[in-house]
Design an enzyme around this catalytic site. Sequence first.
Site, PDB file in Angstrom:
ATOM      1  CD  GLU A 104      -1.228  -0.543   3.638  1.00  0.00           C
ATOM      2  OE1 GLU A 104      -2.139   0.249   3.889  1.00  0.00           O
ATOM      3  OE2 GLU A 104      -1.059  -1.615   4.228  1.00  0.00           O
ATOM      4  CE  LYS A 127       7.066   5.521   5.423  1.00  0.00           C
ATOM      5  NZ  LYS A 127       6.834   6.931   5.771  1.00  0.00           N
ATOM      6  CE1 TYR A 130       0.099   2.133  10.418  1.00  0.00           C
ATOM      7  CE2 TYR A 130      -0.313   4.164   9.216  1.00  0.00           C
ATOM      8  CZ  TYR A 130       0.236   3.492  10.303  1.00  0.00           C
ATOM      9  OH  TYR A 130       0.912   4.194  11.272  1.00  0.00           O
ATOM     10  CE  LYS A 161      10.425   7.207   2.701  1.00  0.00           C
ATOM     11  NZ  LYS A 161      11.235   7.700   3.827  1.00  0.00           N
ATOM     12  CB  CYS A 174      12.300  44.541 -20.985  1.00  0.00           C
ATOM     13  SG  CYS A 174      12.312  42.903 -21.757  1.00  0.00           S
ATOM     14  CB  CYS A 193      13.210  44.648 -25.792  1.00  0.00           C
ATOM     15  SG  CYS A 193      11.832  45.115 -24.699  1.00  0.00           S
ATOM     16  CB  CYS A 232       8.464  43.701 -21.042  1.00  0.00           C
ATOM     17  SG  CYS A 232       9.070  44.413 -22.591  1.00  0.00           S
ATOM     18  CB  CYS A 251       9.831  42.473 -26.159  1.00  0.00           C
ATOM     19  SG  CYS A 251      10.704  41.460 -24.948  1.00  0.00           S
TER      20      CYS A 251
END
Length: 787
Positions: free
Chosen positions: A118, A120, A230, A319, A413, A416, A443, A449
């Site tokens: 199952e 974890k 569980y 894991k 920017c 540009c 911008c 640009c």
Amino acid sequence: MSLPESVSTRAEQLRAEIEQHNYRYYVLDLPSVPDSEYDRLFRELQQLESEYPELINADSPTQRVGRKPDTGFAEVAHEQPMLSLDNAFSEEDMAAFVRRLLDRLGLAADDKLDFACEPKLDGLAVSLMYEQGRLARAATRGDGYTGEDITLNVRTLKSVPLRLMGSGWPDRLEVRGEIYMPRAGFEQLNEQARAADEKIFVNPRNAAAGSLRQLDPAITARRPLEFCCYSTGVVEGGELPQTHAARLKQLNAWGLKINSEMRVVQGLEGCLEYYHALASKRDQLAYDIDGIVFKVDRLDLQAELGYVARAPRWAIAHKFPAQEEITRLKAVEFQVGRTGAITPVARLEPVFVGGVTVSNATLHNMDEIARLGVKAGDHVIVRRAGDVIPQIVQVVEDRRTGDETEVQIPRHCPICGSDVERTRLVKRGKGREQVSEGAIYRCVGRLSCRAQLTQALIHFVSRKAMDIDGLGEKSIEQLVERDLVKSPADLYRLQVSDFLTLEGFAQLSSENLFNSIAASRQVELARFIYALGIPEVGEGTARALAGKLGNLQRLREAEPLLLTWLPDIGLEVAHEIHNFMQDDHNRQVIDDLLAQGIQLQNEQGVAAELQGSISLEMLIERLDVPGVAKTGAQALAKYFKALEPMLAADESVLAEIPKLSKKAREGLIGCLNQPHWVATARALETQLLAFGMHWSCEPESPAAASAQPLQGQTWVLTGTLEQMTRDQAKERLLALGAKVSGSVSGKTHTVVAGPGAGSKLTKAEQLGVPVLDEAAFLVQLAEWESA
């Protein structure tokens, strides 16, 4: 006053029915009644208990939230220690684990043990003690030997039964499990925290732990927590099945939730297959998991294998690669997106997290940087879940040296050099606009640009937009760098010789790309709208705009309020669309594309269901007059019968209207004194007339309303289709009026299942949703499309 037997009987019936609905909703995930029916039953029980307080007992669903504890949490000594598990981090570790088991049991190397497997869950381990079937105590794991009494808080969880269902349970039964917070609930909780300017949680496990340790159970009750069992601990005065999996199924029958992914497999091969199968769907689960727990299924073998000092020999946690790690933030750089948004990106010292080496992470925007308090040079916790872009979730302030530097948004920017401006948020309602600063900086360079131009072109040619095959990101970058393309329309001016100058192109591939661009001149209206890259307009909204308004010209002219009569388009999105279409730059781009021979397919009139559909009452209601709700709009429409007389009215006229409140009169007079509001009302009516949506307009073709046989239906596609792609199937369903969803629910009309269909098909069968295979689906499509 004595308690009538009928009242006592009804209260027991209500409790049993409510707990059954809780079980189906929170444990089985198969609700059998709508929320309104559940609420009705709950209110009826509350009413009975209010009238007859002697009915109230601790098991009642109404008593889940009780008093606050007098002090902190009391200590609880576990009668059986809650031990931790040994970990495996590789297939070699798992193989060694299985070999040890076989050796200790005296079995041959090729013998196959049964393992219960199952997920974890990444939450908080807890112990629930049931006595005579009633929840007597709940405790945290703590150090495994001593935990904290959290009974009052756990009683608020609807996935924890206050009284076990059925019969045959032991006199004392300890159920062990995990309390966790699903991802959707975690995101919602953090959104609420951000809105309230409160501290947000780092991850769902952190949120679950914090929620359980609230001294006020009412706070815990508001948190989206779930419990999943569980295992068992103490069992006295009764018998349970003698395999782990059967024992969990018995707990499930008594009303306790177990994980739907739980399986029993054979041998090492079965364990590894399960591990890889769940790892591949890890990111589609509704909750976080950090590995798989494998347990020898037979309890007699568990007893024979026994324990080491801190863990059972018969179980192990395989894991997954860690999803969170600590690394150093070297610098913050700024990228420019398709709409000009300036996005900060973290450049990290490379770190292995979530199965890959990560050197970049998203920081979203400057508000997120401020919330995290992150500085360049900080040590940070980086989280990566599956294919999700890595993100910084926390600063490790203890590691600061004083050399860290503040992160500043650039004034110009980085691509540009144009100015960078902060966006404004406009909140509209009741005739008012409230302006505040947005989280995004942009911008202002538009298509001048290169970064914006490149991203706009990548979106424009994408599969769901203009679908220009052979024009990838690298090719677009080269075209922009060489100034061969300065707007989307320039793509249609390119010649074969232009492509031959690009890296990776020969004569044949250049000719193919030229032909692909030429073929895209004939494009469906919905695809073209999507390709334009209008903010907030995705594929579904583009399809709605095309299907309901019918042509591009209406979309270019549509007033924001008119757009809100289209499905799933709110006022904010409507303003985004309107502003985009009225912008001079965008209008030039569209005109240029049309001038290059773009021919829009499937243009038509306004959708049949919208023709003549907007009444005067609806128009008044949509104008959002303070104090005028549905009743007031009805009164005004009945009295005036047309818009212009209302716009010419004064206070004395309005005072004569029956059922019109003073607040509504004052609100309307306030609007009538605003020239802009009056102009908006007139413009909206004029457009309703022009589009044929006005109440005075006759539908052009009444029969057309039946042209979409799947209108209002929700369909789901799952598995592999062999005669067409899933995208093609979706296109045909959408054209017939259906909605296509990615998940199955009680509202799903039909599921189309091809080979390899999995959990969606299973859920459809559980809910009784009709299922078609591909052959039956094709027959139905042919009938609908030929009608």
